[in-house]
Design a protein around this motif. Structure first.
Motif, short mmCIF file in Angstrom:
data_model
loop_
_atom_site.label_atom_id
_atom_site.label_comp_id
_atom_site.label_asym_id
_atom_site.label_seq_id
_atom_site.Cartn_x
_atom_site.Cartn_y
_atom_site.Cartn_z
N GLY A 140 0.81 -1.21 0.00
CA GLY A 140 0.00 0.00 0.00
C GLY A 140 0.83 1.24 0.00
N GLY A 141 0.19 2.32 -0.32
CA GLY A 141 0.83 3.62 -0.36
C GLY A 141 -0.11 4.61 -1.01
N MET A 142 0.47 5.65 -1.57
CA MET A 142 -0.30 6.69 -2.23
C MET A 142 -0.17 6.55 -3.74
SD MET A 142 -1.35 7.95 0.42
CE MET A 142 -1.37 9.15 1.69
N VAL A 143 -1.27 6.75 -4.46
CA VAL A 143 -1.24 6.68 -5.92
C VAL A 143 -0.50 7.91 -6.43
CG1 VAL A 143 -2.62 6.58 -8.01
CG2 VAL A 143 -3.42 5.42 -5.95
N LYS B 250 -8.40 7.44 -6.31
CA LYS B 250 -8.02 8.71 -6.92
C LYS B 250 -6.51 8.88 -6.82
CE LYS B 250 -12.18 11.36 -5.96
NZ LYS B 250 -13.10 10.62 -5.19
N GLU B 251 -5.96 9.66 -7.74
CA GLU B 251 -4.54 9.97 -7.68
C GLU B 251 -4.25 10.78 -6.42
OE1 GLU B 251 -3.60 11.91 -11.33
OE2 GLU B 251 -3.71 10.07 -12.49
N GLY B 252 -3.15 10.48 -5.77
CA GLY B 252 -2.76 11.19 -4.57
C GLY B 252 -3.40 10.67 -3.30
N LYS B 253 -4.25 9.66 -3.41
CA LYS B 253 -4.94 9.10 -2.25
C LYS B 253 -4.34 7.74 -1.88
CE LYS B 253 -7.90 12.39 -1.82
NZ LYS B 253 -7.90 13.26 -0.68
N GLY B 254 -4.54 7.34 -0.65
CA GLY B 254 -4.01 6.08 -0.17
C GLY B 254 -4.83 4.89 -0.63
N ILE B 255 -4.12 3.85 -1.03
CA ILE B 255 -4.78 2.60 -1.42
C ILE B 255 -3.96 1.42 -0.91
CG2 ILE B 255 -5.79 3.56 -3.53
CD1 ILE B 255 -3.69 1.80 -5.03
N MET B 256 -4.59 0.26 -0.97
CA MET B 256 -3.91 -0.99 -0.67
C MET B 256 -4.25 -1.96 -1.78
SD MET B 256 -4.07 -3.29 2.77
CE MET B 256 -3.86 -1.84 3.76
N VAL B 257 -3.25 -2.68 -2.26
CA VAL B 257 -3.46 -3.66 -3.32
C VAL B 257 -3.07 -5.04 -2.80
CG1 VAL B 257 -3.19 -2.09 -5.27
CG2 VAL B 257 -1.18 -3.14 -4.29
N ALA C 217 -9.49 1.04 -1.57
CA ALA C 217 -9.27 2.45 -1.32
C ALA C 217 -9.80 2.79 0.07
CB ALA C 217 -9.98 3.30 -2.37
N LYS C 218 -9.18 3.77 0.71
CA LYS C 218 -9.67 4.13 2.04
C LYS C 218 -11.09 4.67 1.93
CE LYS C 218 -7.73 8.75 2.50
NZ LYS C 218 -6.96 9.59 3.35
#
Length: 155
Positions: A57-60, A99-106, A123-124
Motif C-alpha cells: 500500500g501507499g499513495m497513488v 483517486k490519484e494522490g490518495k491512499g490505497i492498498m493492493v 481504497a480508504k
C-alpha cells in the motif's frame, strides 16, 4: 488387566493422533490465508517475496494512472513520498474512492520484473481513516499538499 491397558493405550494414541492432525490442518489453513503487508520501500528494496500473495500500500502517484484503450485494465504507480515507488497492473473495476494522490492498498503478487500484478484494489473509505501501516505516508502527503498549496517547494 492386560487387555484393559491395551485398550487405554489405543484410546490415548487415537486422541493424540487426532489432536495432532487437527492442529496441523488448522495451522496449514491459517498459513495459507495470511497476507503480509509491504510498504513501497520494502517492495523496491527487494524485501517482498516474488510470486507470493501479499498486500502492499501507499499513495497513488499523481499522473501515473493509465487505463487500457479496451477492457478494464489499468496501470498506476504507488509511492510512500520518500523516494520509493513501484508499478501496479490491475484488471477489473476500481473502487469509487480510487483517486490519484490518495491512499490505497493492493493485494496480489510481485513479478520477477518488479511489476505488482494486483487482483484486488482497496481504497480508504473516508478522509479520517488511514491504515496504521500507511499513516506516516498519509501525513507526508498532507504536508506536501499543504506546502504545494502555499507555494512552498518541499526539499
Amino acid at each position: 488387566m492386560r487387555k484393559l491397558r491395551q485398550r487405554r493405550l489405543a484410546v490415548v494414541l487415537f486422541v493424540v493422533v487426532g489432536a495432532t492432525a487437527t492442529l496441523s490442518l488448522a495451522l496449514l489453513a491459517l498459513q495459507e490465508n495470511v497476507d503480509l503487508f509491504y510498504e513501497p520501500a520494502r517492495v523496491t528494496n527487494g524485501e517482498a517475496p516474488v510470486g507470493v500473495d501479499i498486500r502492499a500500500g501507499g499513495m497513488v502517484v499523481e499522473g501515473s494512472v493509465a487505463h487500457d484503450r479496451e477492457g478494464l485494465g489499468v496501470a498506476f504507480s504507488i509511492t510512500d513520498h520518500g523516494g520509493h515507488e513501484f508499478d501496479v497492473r490491475y484488471v477489473g473495476l476500481l473502487p469509487d474512492l480510487f483517486k490519484e494522490g490518495k491512499g490505497i492498498m493492493v493485494r496480489g503478487q510481485l513479478t520477477e520484473d518488479g511489476l505488482f500484478d494486483a487482483h484486488e484494489v482497496l481504497a480508504k473509505h473516508d478522509e479520517n481513516y488511514v491504515p496504521h501501516e500507511l499513516q506516516d505516508m498519509a501525513e507526508a502527503a498532507d504536508l506536501a499538499g499543504s506546502a504545494k498549496a502555499a507555494g512552498i517547494e518541499p526539499s
